[in-house]
Write an enzyme that holds these catalytic residues in place. Sequence first.
Site, mmCIF file in Angstrom:
data_model
loop_
_atom_site.group_PDB
_atom_site.id
_atom_site.type_symbol
_atom_site.label_atom_id
_atom_site.label_comp_id
_atom_site.label_asym_id
_atom_site.label_seq_id
_atom_site.Cartn_x
_atom_site.Cartn_y
_atom_site.Cartn_z
ATOM 1 N N CYS A 123 1.011 -1.039 -0.038
ATOM 2 C CA CYS A 123 0.052 0.084 -0.203
ATOM 3 C C CYS A 123 0.993 1.160 0.050
ATOM 4 O O CYS A 123 0.451 2.177 -0.210
ATOM 5 C CB CYS A 123 -0.960 0.551 1.050
ATOM 6 S SG CYS A 123 -1.851 -1.473 1.701
ATOM 7 N N HIS A 259 -3.395 6.737 2.811
ATOM 8 C CA HIS A 259 -3.822 5.094 2.091
ATOM 9 C C HIS A 259 -4.986 5.466 2.841
ATOM 10 O O HIS A 259 -5.867 5.058 3.343
ATOM 11 C CB HIS A 259 -3.251 4.259 2.401
ATOM 12 C CG HIS A 259 -3.184 3.414 2.121
ATOM 13 N ND1 HIS A 259 -4.037 2.678 1.047
ATOM 14 C CD2 HIS A 259 -3.604 1.779 2.881
ATOM 15 C CE1 HIS A 259 -4.006 0.892 1.364
ATOM 16 N NE2 HIS A 259 -4.202 1.081 2.674
ATOM 17 N N ASN A 290 -10.353 -1.002 0.352
ATOM 18 C CA ASN A 290 -9.171 -0.468 -0.035
ATOM 19 C C ASN A 290 -8.284 -1.170 -1.122
ATOM 20 O O ASN A 290 -8.344 -2.250 -1.516
ATOM 21 C CB ASN A 290 -8.899 -1.611 1.445
ATOM 22 C CG ASN A 290 -7.477 -1.361 1.676
ATOM 23 O OD1 ASN A 290 -6.317 -1.544 0.935
ATOM 24 N ND2 ASN A 290 -7.026 -1.270 2.927
HETATM 25 O O1 UT7 Z 1 -4.508 -1.844 4.126
HETATM 26 C C1 UT7 Z 1 -2.956 -1.759 4.142
HETATM 27 C C2 UT7 Z 1 -3.416 -2.061 5.778
HETATM 28 N N1 UT7 Z 1 -3.877 -2.292 6.374
HETATM 29 C C3 UT7 Z 1 -4.913 -2.299 7.153
HETATM 30 O O2 UT7 Z 1 -4.166 -0.628 7.625
HETATM 31 C C4 UT7 Z 1 -6.078 -2.379 7.509
HETATM 32 C C5 UT7 Z 1 -5.623 -2.328 9.369
HETATM 33 N N2 UT7 Z 1 -7.089 -3.317 10.255
HETATM 34 C C6 UT7 Z 1 -8.385 -3.435 9.898
HETATM 35 O O3 UT7 Z 1 -9.144 -2.102 9.514
HETATM 36 C C7 UT7 Z 1 -9.039 -3.309 10.847
HETATM 37 O O4 UT7 Z 1 -8.893 -4.184 11.528
HETATM 38 C C8 UT7 Z 1 -10.410 -4.670 10.559
HETATM 39 C C9 UT7 Z 1 -11.406 -3.356 9.829
HETATM 40 C C10 UT7 Z 1 -9.965 -5.531 9.791
HETATM 41 C C11 UT7 Z 1 -11.355 -5.069 11.645
HETATM 42 O O5 UT7 Z 1 -11.425 -4.110 12.730
HETATM 43 P P1 UT7 Z 1 -11.286 -3.716 14.063
HETATM 44 O O6 UT7 Z 1 -11.613 -3.517 14.485
HETATM 45 O O7 UT7 Z 1 -9.452 -4.232 14.361
HETATM 46 O O8 UT7 Z 1 -11.994 -5.582 14.656
HETATM 47 P P2 UT7 Z 1 -10.991 -7.002 15.035
HETATM 48 O O9 UT7 Z 1 -10.218 -7.754 14.025
HETATM 49 O O10 UT7 Z 1 -10.483 -6.310 16.353
HETATM 50 O O11 UT7 Z 1 -12.475 -7.855 15.434
HETATM 51 C C12 UT7 Z 1 -13.204 -7.215 16.525
HETATM 52 C C13 UT7 Z 1 -14.569 -8.531 16.631
HETATM 53 C C14 UT7 Z 1 -14.075 -9.869 16.982
HETATM 54 O O12 UT7 Z 1 -14.749 -10.201 17.826
HETATM 55 P P3 UT7 Z 1 -14.927 -10.319 19.342
HETATM 56 O O13 UT7 Z 1 -13.171 -11.244 19.805
HETATM 57 O O14 UT7 Z 1 -14.660 -8.985 19.881
HETATM 58 O O15 UT7 Z 1 -16.196 -11.073 19.748
HETATM 59 C C15 UT7 Z 1 -14.446 -10.334 15.492
HETATM 60 O O16 UT7 Z 1 -14.258 -11.272 15.438
HETATM 61 O O17 UT7 Z 1 -14.845 -8.247 15.259
HETATM 62 C C16 UT7 Z 1 -14.914 -10.106 14.721
HETATM 63 N N3 UT7 Z 1 -15.242 -9.420 13.363
HETATM 64 C C17 UT7 Z 1 -15.899 -9.868 12.827
HETATM 65 N N4 UT7 Z 1 -17.197 -9.293 12.794
HETATM 66 C C18 UT7 Z 1 -17.995 -9.230 11.752
HETATM 67 C C19 UT7 Z 1 -13.668 -9.894 12.820
HETATM 68 N N5 UT7 Z 1 -14.260 -9.799 11.039
HETATM 69 C C20 UT7 Z 1 -15.620 -9.652 11.566
HETATM 70 C C21 UT7 Z 1 -16.542 -9.322 10.160
HETATM 71 N N6 UT7 Z 1 -18.044 -9.621 10.526
HETATM 72 N N7 UT7 Z 1 -15.985 -9.713 9.050
#
Ligand code: UT7
Length: 334
Positions: A123, A259, A290
């Site tokens: 990215c 980005h 993205n």
């Molecule tokens: O472009 C290259 C660089 N990439 C980035 O910069 C991406 C950076 N990361 C992100 O954008 C975020 O981390 C995500 C959007 C991918 C995820 O958001 P988050 O707020 O970091 O969520 P998380 O991974 O901490 O997960 C929170 C909860 C978890 O459940 P529990 O453990 O709290 O019960 C996950 O299991 O959300 C759950 N979860 C989902 N729920 C519904 C993870 N993916 C999903 C999903 N739908 N698709």
Amino acid sequence: MTTAIQQATGAAHTGLLGLGVYRPSRRITNAEICENIDSTDEWIRTRSGIIERRWADEGETVVSMAVASAKEALDHAGVAPQQIGCVLVATVTHMLQTPAAAPLVATELGAFPAAAFDISAACAGFCYGVGLASDMVRAGTAKYVLVIGVERLSDITDPHDRTTAFLFADGAGAVVVGPTDEPGIGPVVWGSDGEKFDLIAQKEDWRDVVQAERAFMPHLRMDGNPVFRWASFAMAKVGREALDVAGITPDELRAFIPHQANMRIVDAMARTLRLSDHVAIARDIAYQGNTSAASIPLAMDRLLVDGESRSGDTALLIAFGAGLTYAAQVVKIP
Ligand code: UT7
């Protein structure tokens, strides 16, 4: 007898002379994504800011999308393909190990015999490319350089992986970098942190795929939350450094084009940078997803099309991604 080698010198100042983009035709809604993963439209919107994304069709290849965006950038710049001294293609989704996509893109554009190579910096690739291109023009290595960010991430995204399936998308954006009367590209602030190499990576390399006799490509996997936290905090500092080395105060800034990884990261960076109300903030991720190396030129185009920015505005670019790699610079919008 001593022999002196002559060295080249180039333009005193460089800038972005033209911008072009290619947005693929297929719109993919969150509802379609949720057919394959346990998620909801509401979760995707609130956690990432994505409402829909674009995926390429069969005929929309990395090369064809790169060429389309580059043609528009050349037209906008008023530069002929034959004037291009180097073509840089930032991508991680050109599916040949060799040769690179760039020579083919150069040939399809008629930019013969431009030097041409790909940049693999995920990215951060577009901002790496702009930094390199500006240095080339200042050093006299090339008069005009075409920098293209292009991705078909739908090829390496696992539609059944709920942590990535909703995030990644396809598209292309290009700029022409060349000599200008006034400085139009500030010094790049860039770097990498291989300690975090595993946070975003393909699950396996091609040898693993062959040994396991798999019939699918090595998909991307991401430990999203540590990347999210790193990007939200560390990248604002990199942005501040880019402003400092360009001699630009936050008040002089008119646009912020980071980005497009996640809308919450965009908001967090904008808050940490304490941007004033008059700064236009790029939010192209809502309808584009993205697109890795393509996201910054696509987001710049959206600000112009929506009338939020104008040609000549001073903008801060910050890119970050797999590696981890990052790069930021201040530019004048073409
Ligand atoms: O472009 C290259 C660089 N990439 C980035 O910069 C991406 C950076 N990361 C992100 O954008 C975020 O981390 C995500 C959007 C991918 C995820 O958001 P988050 O707020 O970091 O969520 P998380 O991974 O901490 O997960 C929170 C909860 C978890 O459940 P529990 O453990 O709290 O019960 C996950 O299991 O959300 C759950 N979860 C989902 N729920 C519904 C993870 N993916 C999903 C999903 N739908 N698709």
